[in-house]
Design an enzyme around this catalytic site. Structure first.
Site, mmCIF file in Angstrom:
data_model
loop_
_atom_site.group_PDB
_atom_site.id
_atom_site.type_symbol
_atom_site.label_atom_id
_atom_site.label_comp_id
_atom_site.label_asym_id
_atom_site.label_seq_id
_atom_site.Cartn_x
_atom_site.Cartn_y
_atom_site.Cartn_z
ATOM 1 N N HIS A 144 29.334 42.874 35.258
ATOM 2 C CA HIS A 144 28.841 41.730 36.018
ATOM 3 C C HIS A 144 29.160 40.404 35.337
ATOM 4 O O HIS A 144 28.897 39.343 35.903
ATOM 5 C CB HIS A 144 27.331 41.861 36.233
ATOM 6 C CG HIS A 144 26.956 43.121 36.944
ATOM 7 N ND1 HIS A 144 26.525 44.248 36.281
ATOM 8 C CD2 HIS A 144 26.972 43.455 38.250
ATOM 9 C CE1 HIS A 144 26.291 45.213 37.158
ATOM 10 N NE2 HIS A 144 26.551 44.754 38.354
ATOM 11 N N GLU B 67 35.994 48.017 47.765
ATOM 12 C CA GLU B 67 36.734 46.751 47.695
ATOM 13 C C GLU B 67 38.114 46.856 48.326
ATOM 14 O O GLU B 67 38.609 45.886 48.909
ATOM 15 C CB GLU B 67 36.843 46.291 46.248
ATOM 16 C CG GLU B 67 35.551 45.744 45.652
ATOM 17 C CD GLU B 67 34.522 46.818 45.348
ATOM 18 O OE1 GLU B 67 33.316 46.520 45.349
ATOM 19 O OE2 GLU B 67 34.939 47.972 45.122
ATOM 20 N N GLU C 5 30.281 43.212 51.092
ATOM 21 C CA GLU C 5 29.125 44.065 50.881
ATOM 22 C C GLU C 5 27.853 43.225 50.716
ATOM 23 O O GLU C 5 27.810 42.299 49.898
ATOM 24 C CB GLU C 5 29.347 44.922 49.630
ATOM 25 C CG GLU C 5 28.241 45.895 49.348
ATOM 26 C CD GLU C 5 28.350 46.480 47.949
ATOM 27 O OE1 GLU C 5 27.383 47.143 47.525
ATOM 28 O OE2 GLU C 5 29.385 46.272 47.295
ATOM 29 N N LEU D 205 30.781 50.004 50.752
ATOM 30 C CA LEU D 205 31.030 49.691 49.352
ATOM 31 C C LEU D 205 32.426 50.218 48.957
ATOM 32 O O LEU D 205 32.570 51.325 48.451
ATOM 33 C CB LEU D 205 29.943 50.319 48.467
ATOM 34 C CG LEU D 205 29.771 49.788 47.041
ATOM 35 C CD1 LEU D 205 28.424 50.211 46.487
ATOM 36 C CD2 LEU D 205 30.874 50.260 46.115
ATOM 37 N N GLN E 158 31.887 41.221 45.310
ATOM 38 C CA GLN E 158 30.575 40.967 44.721
ATOM 39 C C GLN E 158 30.639 40.505 43.270
ATOM 40 O O GLN E 158 29.883 39.633 42.855
ATOM 41 C CB GLN E 158 29.729 42.229 44.840
ATOM 42 C CG GLN E 158 28.281 41.978 45.125
ATOM 43 C CD GLN E 158 27.576 43.236 45.592
ATOM 44 O OE1 GLN E 158 27.434 44.179 44.818
ATOM 45 N NE2 GLN E 158 27.142 43.265 46.830
ATOM 46 N N PHE E 159 31.535 41.096 42.487
ATOM 47 C CA PHE E 159 31.727 40.686 41.091
ATOM 48 C C PHE E 159 33.206 40.787 40.755
ATOM 49 O O PHE E 159 33.907 41.677 41.261
ATOM 50 C CB PHE E 159 30.921 41.582 40.135
ATOM 51 C CG PHE E 159 29.430 41.448 40.283
ATOM 52 C CD1 PHE E 159 28.744 40.402 39.689
ATOM 53 C CD2 PHE E 159 28.709 42.367 41.036
ATOM 54 C CE1 PHE E 159 27.374 40.282 39.833
ATOM 55 C CE2 PHE E 159 27.346 42.259 41.188
ATOM 56 C CZ PHE E 159 26.665 41.202 40.582
#
Length: 673
Positions: A465, A394, A363, A392, A416-417
């Site tokens: 995050h 996973e 993403e 978006l 992303q995280f």
């Protein structure tokens, strides 16, 4: 044959000789779907698809599906697909990758495989399957409702809606019930008939001719238009969900009797008689002959060897090696000291240039260059087909990678995280890491997964995050996990991860400390002490290879990631107090070389393990055990870990995590100062 296998499996289970009784009874119409496909078309099968498997085997000379399936039922070591590790429908020759428990987890990788067929052609790479192939993925009506299934259906439609090739047939085998929970009448059709990007077809799975008609149309559309087709096959479930399922507990006798009257074998017998193919007596004779054949060959199968040792069971966790496909490096290396993020960017650019079969996906990694700029400008250089901006989801990102990897590509995926992985981790645990294990190394899905993670990120986040939970990755057999603490090591670990995927067909996760992406200074603003030079394209840090700073013998600090950075800050103060120390950087958080760790600290008076992950389930538990097992006195060792807590937002974001001051205090305590 499929029906008698179901019945025989129950008889053998009662004798303790077979171990799997989820049968195909009532779903045998999928044999007609098999006939509509080429045997070179990859098929990701539902566990009720024995008839499909047998029909496909009939399309390839020299196959003995009855023997193969009976060996699988009996968990015999000679089972040609899993080697006795699980009952699966799979065959390398038949292009049927094994699925162990298809509760929708195979749909994302089927979508990824379908995408890869056109991509390998565009890249000029030889894939495992023909470029004009069609992917078949079958599942039940209950699995249709799983979030994984919905994500994969959406991802395929999302891609096709934009004109991307997606030659895929979704085969939903709708028997109207999930174990004991009914599927609402009309639900599947209502959900799929108007779905953008997907062509919907329906057939009566009890009628082989109707199924054959619809399957041929579905395959023709998928093959010629390169778009996904949803083939809705109505069928019936006979004998309950599995041998242990007493369906009379939740179905009335009248319902069971009505289902048995819809038996596709009875309906097919009627078709054969009506069209003058076989007489009533010939059909009965064939049925009884097959029963005797299955029973006889079952007795032969259960006498074959079974797995008896841990070594045999584990032999296929690690895939077999294959030749490297790397091109020579012809560029120059920028030796200017720089940050971890910049070194990763340069390493990725080099790798993409040297491996023509390398594909990146994630993403925001393309036009934006990633949340932290790690993939900046790579899409502009290599194209949107090699640096893929995904939707978006996973599960779909990982499934895309698994599917591409099964077709000869080496994907580098970005999550992303770290916190975002947890809703999709089964794609690593239940799919990517198990494929070699359940196929005796015949099928593999090598890939690299980059994950921005860990704590200490300033001014952003909270626990979504900033996530220091890595236990879920470390306990997956065969999965490798690396974690760099600086830019030079990031290059060595990433380049080794890609080599491992390309040559050793491994699945490798690289956890990249977010807080260190753009860190330049170590002790004071402007000192640039955490910028390192690029070690070059041939630099690789092998699994288990440790890093070390200092040679002091008073104290050894064993750590990784942010812990290395914090320990270096603490070391300046401890050395000023006359403490001679060394810092050992693990780099690899799985397959830890405990002999090497012990050798690195054995001549030190005390050992402090600094672990930024939580006290429970962290690498420090394994490290202490490894050191004590090798003779280190437990009184010499101490842990400093994060608290068993989520990470909060704001100024309190680091209070549950180890700090440089904590390292100083704990070191003094350990040394009795």
């Amino acid at each position: 044959m499929s029906r008698h296998l179901d019945l025989q499996a129950r008889r053998l289970q009662a004798r303790g000789e077979a171990f799997y009784t989820i049968g195909s009874a009532g779903h045998e119409g999928n044999a007609a779907v098999a006939l509509a496909l080429r045997h070179t078309d990859p098929a990701f099968l539902h566990y009720r698809d024995a008839a499909f498997f047998i029909q496909r085997a009939r399309m390839v000379p020299g196959q003995d599906p009855l023997r193969d399936l009976l060996l699988s039922f009996a968990a015999c070591a000679e089972d040609p697909i899993s080697g006795g590790r699980h009952k699966v429908l799979g065959s390398r020759v038949l292009n049927v990758p094994p699925q162990t428990s298809t509760i929708a987890s195979h749909l994302p990788k089927a979508m990824g495989t379908a995408h890869s067929l056109a991509l390998t052609k565009r890249l000029g790479v030889a894939g495992q399957w023909p470029h004009d192939g069609v992917v078949l993925c079958s599942f039940g009506d209950a699995s249709f409702n799983h979030s994984t299934a919905q994500g994969a259906l959406n991802a395929a439609a999302w891609s096709a809606y934009q004109g991307l090739p997606m030659p895929l047939v979704w085969l939903c085998e709708d028997n109207g019930i999930g174990i004991s929970t009914p599927t609402p009448a009309g639900w599947i059709a209502a959900s799929m008939t108007s779905r953008p990007g997907v062509h919907y077809l329906a057939c009566d799975g009890l009628d082989l001719l109707d199924t054959w008609r619809a399957a041929r149309e579905a395959v023709h559309i998928a093959r010629t238009r390169r778009r996904p087709v949803f083939l809705h096959m109505r069928c019936v479930r006979l004998f309950g969900h599995a041998g242990s399922d007493a369906q009379q507990a939740y179905l009335s006798p009248a319902r069971i009797q009505a289902d048995e009257a819809r038996d596709p074998l009875l309906i097919t017998a009627g078709l054969l008689r009506r069209h003058g193919v076989l007489s009533r007596d010939a059909i009965a004779q064939r049925y009884h002959d097959l029963r005797e054949q299955v029973a006889r060959r079952a007795e032969e199968a259960i006498g074959r060897p079974r797995l008896t040792s841990a070594e045999q069971v584990m032999a296929s966790i690690v895939p077999p090696p294959r030749p490297s496909r790397i091109a020579p490096w012809q560029g120059t290396v920028d030796v200017t000291p720089d940050t971890l993020a910049r070194h990763l960017n340069r390493a990725l650019e080099r790798l993409m240039g040297r491996y023509p079969h390398l594909v990146m996906a994630g993403e925001d990694i393309g036009r934006k260059g990633g949340v932290y700029g790690v993939t900046q400008k790579l899409q502009a250089r290599f194209g949107a087909h090699r640096v893929i901006d995904t939707l978006l989801d996973e599960q779909s990102i990982l499934g895309l990678g698994i599917g591409m990897a099964q077709n000869g590509l080496v994907p580098i995926l970005e999550i992303q995280f770290l916190a975002y992985l947890h809703n999709a981790e089964d794609q690593l645990r239940g799919e990517a890491a198990t494929l070699s294990f359940f196929s005796s190394g015949q099928y593999t899905n090598p890939m690299v997964v980059r994950i921005a993670g860990l704590g200490y990120q300033k001014g952003f986040g909270g626990h979504f995050h900033n996530d220091n939970a890595i236990a879920v990755l470390r306990d997956i057999p065969g999965l490798l996990v690396a974690c760099p603490s600086n830019g030079a090591d990031a290059v060595g670990l990433l380049q080794e991860a890609v080599r491992l995927a390309d040559e050793e067909q491994r699945v490798v996760v690289v956890i990249e400390p977010i807080a260190l992406y753009h860190t330049r200074d170590l002790f004071a603003e402007g000192d640039g002490a955490w910028c390192f030079t690029d070690p070059g394209p041939e630099h690789r840090l092998a699994v288990g290879e440790l890093g070390q700073w200092g040679t002091g013998r008073d104290l050894a600090i064993v750590t990784y990631g942010n812990g290395v950075y914090l320990s270096r800050q603490a070391a300046e103060r401890l050395q000023a107090e006359g403490i001679a120390l060394r810092i050992v950087d693990l780099r690899w958080l799985t397959a830890i070389d405990h002999d090497a760790v012990h050798a690195a600290v054995a001549d030190c008076a005390r050992v402090l393990i600094v672990d930024e992950c939580r006290r429970s389930g962290s690498p420090s538990e394994e490290l202490v055990t490894g050191l004590v097992e090798r003779g280190l006195d437990g009184r010499q060792v101490m842990r400093l870990t994060a608290e068993d807590s989520f990470i909060p937002l704001g100024r309190a974001a680091t209070v549950t995590l180890p700090a440089a001051e904590d390292i100083v205090v704990r070191a003094r305590e350990l040394l009795g100062r």
